[in-house]
Scaffold this active site. Structure first.
Site, PDB file in Angstrom:
ATOM      1  CG  HIS A   1     -10.327  -5.566   0.283  1.00 13.88           C
ATOM      2  ND1 HIS A   1     -11.378  -5.740  -0.583  1.00 13.88           N
ATOM      3  CD2 HIS A   1     -10.249  -4.226   0.528  1.00 13.88           C
ATOM      4  CE1 HIS A   1     -11.912  -4.569  -0.852  1.00 13.88           C
ATOM      5  NE2 HIS A   1     -11.248  -3.637  -0.201  1.00 13.88           N
TER       6      HIS A   1
ATOM      7  CG  ASN B   1     -12.176  -1.954  -3.381  1.00 12.24           C
ATOM      8  OD1 ASN B   1     -12.937  -2.861  -3.038  1.00 12.24           O
ATOM      9  ND2 ASN B   1     -11.643  -1.109  -2.527  1.00 12.24           N
TER      10      ASN B   1
ATOM     11  CB  CYS C   1     -13.767  -3.437   1.893  1.00 11.57           C
ATOM     12  SG  CYS C   1     -14.052  -1.955   0.931  1.00 11.57           S
TER      13      CYS C   1
END
Ligand code: UT7
Length: 361
Positions: free
Chosen positions: A248, A278, A111
């Site tokens: 994030h 996500n 990520c």
């Protein structure tokens, strides 16, 4: 002095939606649990591959910058869900775009990939090695999920976004960053067979995420807060000088804990996880694109970005927006149409796992 200015931006979210209620059809969970523990209400599920999502996002970014694909010197493709490992997916995107002059590489820092790629490419532009680049984040995590693992499968969604960076003498773009990886935390978030292990050991593939959410949560908040504090200190700025924070998009509670630790104004934080969940390496550029579209990015704005991911990798960076906040042009490109729902696509993915992969966990 050279700077790496962001001159184009574009994103691509696949149309099929998967709500928390839909997920209740395929696993033992509840709408309330997912919303309360994560802040996620729905996510997008892709009917196409990562390179296809990236293609649409990139065409939009190039049109926004008014740049022809063949003028791009480099494609940095951040992903954990590459269509192919050899050759890399960046070169597949190169062919789709006609970016004939581009060097191509994939980057996997989970990520945190976009933060790593953006910083590396910006430095190459600032030192004069290249003049322009496309930095892409694209993920199709839905096809990687084990839908028997409720602690991880509910968290992720699919999507892509791309930025065009160009050399400029106008002070703008990346100016301070910090990247790292916490040693001995690899097992907290891992897909052990998503590489050569099973093949080398002559075992059937068992693609399953080992996931220790609570441990990742604590590490994520600490490392992102430390990284943000350090980049602010190194640039002589205070959080009050930052106009927008793009974290994030893993979990609303992680973002809240980070904001509390930094003493950040919640009004400055961009949130998209409620609608897109996500999207791993794509989450920051998708959120940035949305903030621009909503008029939240002002000319000359100072923007702080921070991420964490498997590794556990982490990073933060500060950038200064240029003068232009309106696209120079628009692309008419769209994904191929689909009439499948998110739930239908997930059920297909589950059937595929059962038929193709060893799936007894
Ligand atoms: O971007 C990188 C990847 N993202 C992350 O790594 C995310 C980091 N971690 C998190 O976001 C959170 O830790 C989670 C959302 C994954 C989990 O939240 P939590 O508050 O840390 O819950 P937990 O793991 O401590 O689990 C609490 C309970 C457990 O039940 P018991 O043992 O208390 O009876 C779980 O079995 O919640 C249960 N649970 C669920 N219940 C309903 C776990 N997943 C689910 C689910 N539905 N989907």
């Amino acid at each position: 002095m050279l700077y790496a200015q962001i001159t184009g931006w574009g994103r691509c979210l696949p149309p099929a939606r998967l709500t928390n209620r839909d997920i209740m059809e395929v696993m033992d969970t509840s709408e309330e649990w997912i919303l309360e523990r994560t802040g996620i209400e729905t996510r997008r599920i892709s009917h196409v591959m990562s390179a296809d999502l990236a293609h649409v996002a990139s065409e939009r970014a190039l049109a926004c910058a008014g740049v022809q694909a063949d003028k791009i010197d480099m494609i940095a493709f951040a992903t954990t869900t590459a269509d192919e490992i050899v050759p890399n997916t960046a070169s597949l995107l190169q062919g789709k775009l006609g970016a004939t002059g581009a060097a191509c590489f994939d980057l996997n820092a989970a990520c945190t990939g976009f933060i790593y790629a953006f910083q590396m490419v910006s430095d190459m532009i600032r030192t004069g090695t290249i003049k322009s680049a496309l930095v892409v984040g694209s993920e199709r995590l839905s096809s990687l999920m084990n839908w028997k693992r409720r602690e991880s499968a509910i968290l992720f969604g699919d999507g892509a976004a791309a930025l065009v960076l160009q050399a400029s003498t106008q002070e703008s773009g990346f100016f301070q960053g910090k990247m790292g990886c916490i040693e001995n935390t690899r097992e907290l978030l891992a897909i052990p067979d998503y590489g050569l292990h099973a093949i080398a050991q002559h075992r059937p593939l068992d693609i399953t995420i080992d996931f220790h959410g609570r441990e990742i949560f604590k590490n994520a908040v600490n490392e992102m807060a430390n990284a943000c504090t350090e980049v602010l200190e190194r640039s002589g700025l205070d959080l009050k000088d930052v106009d927008l924070i793009v974290p994030h998009q893993a979990n609303a509670r992680i973002v809240e804990a980070l904001a509390k630790k930094l003493n950040a104004d919640p009004e400055k934080i961009v949130i998209t996880l409620d609608r897109y969940a996500n999207t791993s390496t794509s989450s920051i550029p998708i959120a940035l694109c949305e903030a621009i579209e909503q008029g939240r990015v002002r000319p000359g704005a100072t923007i702080l970005m921070t991420a964490f991911g498997a590794g556990l990798t982490w990073g933060a960076l500060l950038l200064k927006w240029g003068e232009r906040i309106a696209p120079l042009g628009e692309s008419s490109i769209e994904l191929p149409a689909t009439d499948k729902t998110g739930l239908e696509l997930i059920k297909e993915a589950i059937r595929l796992r059962e038929n193709v992969w060893h799936d007894n966990k």
